[in-house]
Design an enzyme around this catalytic site. Structure first.
Site, PDB file in Angstrom:
ATOM      1  N   SER A   1      49.971  27.930  41.677  1.00 26.76           N
ATOM      2  CA  SER A   1      51.006  26.932  41.443  1.00 26.76           C
ATOM      3  C   SER A   1      51.349  26.862  39.970  1.00 26.76           C
ATOM      4  O   SER A   1      50.584  27.306  39.109  1.00 26.76           O
ATOM      5  CB  SER A   1      50.524  25.565  41.917  1.00 26.76           C
ATOM      6  OG  SER A   1      49.514  25.130  41.038  1.00 26.76           O
ATOM      7  N   LYS A   2      52.514  26.302  39.736  1.00 26.41           N
ATOM      8  CA  LYS A   2      53.050  26.223  38.375  1.00 26.41           C
ATOM      9  C   LYS A   2      52.100  25.513  37.420  1.00 26.41           C
ATOM     10  O   LYS A   2      52.077  25.791  36.242  1.00 26.41           O
ATOM     11  CB  LYS A   2      54.368  25.451  38.419  1.00 26.41           C
ATOM     12  CG  LYS A   2      55.562  26.352  38.465  1.00 26.41           C
ATOM     13  CD  LYS A   2      56.782  25.571  38.084  1.00 26.41           C
ATOM     14  CE  LYS A   2      58.025  26.328  38.514  1.00 26.41           C
ATOM     15  NZ  LYS A   2      59.142  25.481  38.766  1.00 26.41           N
ATOM     16  N   ARG A   3      51.342  24.563  37.979  1.00 30.49           N
ATOM     17  CA  ARG A   3      50.466  23.774  37.112  1.00 30.49           C
ATOM     18  C   ARG A   3      49.417  24.652  36.444  1.00 30.49           C
ATOM     19  O   ARG A   3      49.006  24.405  35.334  1.00 30.49           O
ATOM     20  CB  ARG A   3      49.785  22.666  37.927  1.00 30.49           C
ATOM     21  CG  ARG A   3      50.517  21.352  37.898  1.00 30.49           C
ATOM     22  CD  ARG A   3      49.765  20.292  38.636  1.00 30.49           C
ATOM     23  NE  ARG A   3      49.550  20.690  40.028  1.00 30.49           N
ATOM     24  CZ  ARG A   3      48.375  20.774  40.594  1.00 30.49           C
ATOM     25  NH1 ARG A   3      47.288  20.485  39.923  1.00 30.49           N
ATOM     26  NH2 ARG A   3      48.259  21.131  41.857  1.00 30.49           N
ATOM     27  N   LYS A   4      48.971  25.688  37.180  1.00 32.90           N
ATOM     28  CA  LYS A   4      47.872  26.501  36.646  1.00 32.90           C
ATOM     29  C   LYS A   4      48.328  27.777  35.953  1.00 32.90           C
ATOM     30  O   LYS A   4      47.715  28.222  35.006  1.00 32.90           O
ATOM     31  CB  LYS A   4      46.906  26.842  37.764  1.00 32.90           C
ATOM     32  CG  LYS A   4      46.250  25.592  38.289  1.00 32.90           C
ATOM     33  CD  LYS A   4      45.011  25.871  39.057  1.00 32.90           C
ATOM     34  CE  LYS A   4      44.462  24.582  39.607  1.00 32.90           C
ATOM     35  NZ  LYS A   4      44.187  24.652  41.017  1.00 32.90           N
ATOM     36  N   SER A   5      49.359  28.395  36.471  1.00 35.30           N
ATOM     37  CA  SER A   5      49.830  29.608  35.789  1.00 35.30           C
ATOM     38  C   SER A   5      51.319  29.775  36.059  1.00 35.30           C
ATOM     39  O   SER A   5      51.883  29.091  36.895  1.00 35.30           O
ATOM     40  CB  SER A   5      49.060  30.837  36.281  1.00 35.30           C
ATOM     41  OG  SER A   5      49.030  30.855  37.673  1.00 35.30           O
TER      42      SER A   5
END
Ligand code: GLU
Length: 486
Positions: free
Chosen positions: A258-262
């Site tokens: 997901s965008k939050r992590k990568s």
């Protein structure tokens, strides 16, 4: 209104232009393309833009550009007269241009009572849902409008619902084997907001049938849509394609990528300086691997080797380190000129202007170390501006700063006596060898490396010296000396 006859393998990639192209979708496109190209089949690009509020032209354009960047081409398109904008020989199919087609099939289902207008307003649906939850029942539409013969007074039609039979829907997935769903849990699903606004599950069924799609290869996130699509196909008298749901791409901690992590958009990887050949190779091996241990494959080889039966069921772990490694394998194969051409547009962004030959020499010595093209600007910044470093970096291990200063002063003295013409690695090397006599090499080479590059890891400082040239080298060595004496 009969579907086109099936001739050989026909697959489609059907992105929705509602956001940036996700790595997972790019891999779906690749698997479809490999599957088609490996067997002489057709690959169709279909833009699923029925969600007019969320679909944007810029995303469609980006998807098309990125598919071309990856090296993928598609085989068919709508009548060129129907083009929204100029996209070469033929554009992709767009659902927004096929509204009339879906309408006919919606009318067919309505007239056969396999679909109906639903008049329930949002508040009524909310109340129904609450009541069901209170009774501990699964949440689904209660079929209130299914048997209505005339529109209820004072009520507006809200949506079109499909009559979902209460049966067990089953299909055989090429990757996951038999998959069963209890359709009784769905309730009558909404298939269109009105005759001109079909929803995904409906439009996709009509298109897959009319486009003669033989195999639907898509992300596992669509698996719960498949039984709904099977039931709609049946109601419309369409054949069912063969399904293959590919596993999700997971973050290293096995959570959904997901965008939050990568970064998850393909564009961001292109911008980071990954080459398309490496990106294709890397994505292709997420969740699949041909026999043997080789890891480097071209697009063509992948199409030849691709075997959908070897795609794994479990999620594929995304590992950017592996992508970096793989990219480096491809960067090394490029000529210096090719790298320069690829770097070209980024020089302006990094506000660097330098003679072509100078840059080509830097590429020559840095090439092996570059994992992404952007690394060039991180690794070689000192060639274009004075390095910035801590004074203590000038001393080698246990060396004292005054000793490092003495080493630099000697280097300065010796280098000053070498002519500009002789300022080459071999000549500098023999002078440095003399300076290093009776001490460790590190005590002379390290302070020089730092003074020239400001880095702990760099190519041979004497090659750097040769490229920078005598005047610049003497300037930087003097600045190192000055730094210590300050
Ligand atoms: N438009 C859908 C999506 O972008 C894909 C539909 C499909 O492959 O069936 O997720």
């Amino acid at each position: 209104m009969s579907p086109s006859p099936k001739k050989g393998i026909r697959v489609r990639f059907a992105p929705s232009p509602t956001g940036q192209l996700h790595l997972g979708n790019a891999r779906t496109a690749l698997f479809n393309w490999f599957f088609a190209r490996g067997q002489g089949g057709k690959f169709i690009l279909r833009i699923e833009d029925t969600d007019t509020e969320r679909s944007e032209d810029k995303f469609e354009k980006e998807i098309i550009e990125l598919l071309s960047w990856l090296g993928l081409d598609w085989d068919e398109g709508p009548d060129p007269k129907n083009h929204k904008k100029d996209l070469g020989d033929f554009g992709p199919y767009r659902q927004s241009q096929r509204i009339g087609i879906y309408k006919k099939y919606l009318e067919k289902l309505l007239s056969e009572k396999q679909a109906y207008w639903c008049y329930c307003a949002k508040e009524e649906l909310d109340a129904q849902r609450e009541a069901m939850t209170a009774e501990g029942l699964p949440q689904k539409y209660n079929g209130h409008c299914r048997d209505i013969t005339a529109p209820p007074k004072g009520k507006e039609p809200q949506v079109i619902r499909f009559v979902v039979p209460e049966i067990e829907a089953e299909f055989k997935d090429l990757i996951r084997g038999r998959v069963k769903f209890d359709a009784a849990l769905f309730g009558d699903i909404v298939i269109a907001k009105n005759l001109d606004s079909p929803l995904y599950n409906f439009a996709v069924v009509v298109d897959d049938a009319l486009m003669g799609i033989t195999h639907v290869i898509r992300g596992e996130d669509h698996i719960s849509n498949t039984p709904k699509q099977l039931l709609i196909q049946k109601a419309l008298g369409f054949e069912t394609p063969i399904y293959a749901h590919i596993p999700l791409i997971l973050a290293p901690d096995r959570s959904k990528l997901s965008k939050r992590k990568s970064e998850t958009s393909l564009l961001s990887y292109r911008e980071k300086g990954y080459l398309p050949e490496a990106t294709v190779n890397f994505l292709a091996l997420l969740g699949w691997h041909p026999e043997g241990s080789n890891e480097i494959f071209s697009l063509k080889e992948l199409a030849r080797l691709f075997d959908i039966g070897r795609v794994q069921k479990s999620g594929a772990i995304f590992n950017e380190e592996k992508l970096r490694w793989m990219n480096n394998q491809y960067v090394r194969k490029l000529t210096n000129e090719e790298i320069l051409d690829l770097l070209g547009p980024s020089f302006e962004k990094h506000q660097i202007s330098a003679p072509r030959d100078f840059i080509l020499r830097i590429i020559e010595i840095e090439k092996e170390r570059l994992q992404t093209l952007e690394d060039f600007f991180i690794e070689t910044d000192f060639f274009f501006e004075l390095p910035n470093y801590e004074v203590n970096l000038l001393k080698w291990k246990d060396q004292s700063l005054p000793d490092a200063e003495i080493a630099l002063s000697k280097i300065k003295e010796v280098f000053s006596s070498i002519s500009e013409l002789d300022f080459r690695q071999e000549v500098l090397s023999s002078s440095m060898a003399k300076l290093a006599e009776g001490r460790s090499r590190g005590e002379v080479f390290w302070p020089l490396r730092t003074a020239l590059s400001g880095k702990v890891a760099s190519p041979d400082p004497l090659i750097i010296a040769e490229i920078l040239g005598k005047n610049e080298v003497l300037r930087r060595v003097s600045l190192g000396i000055q730094k210590i004496s300050e």
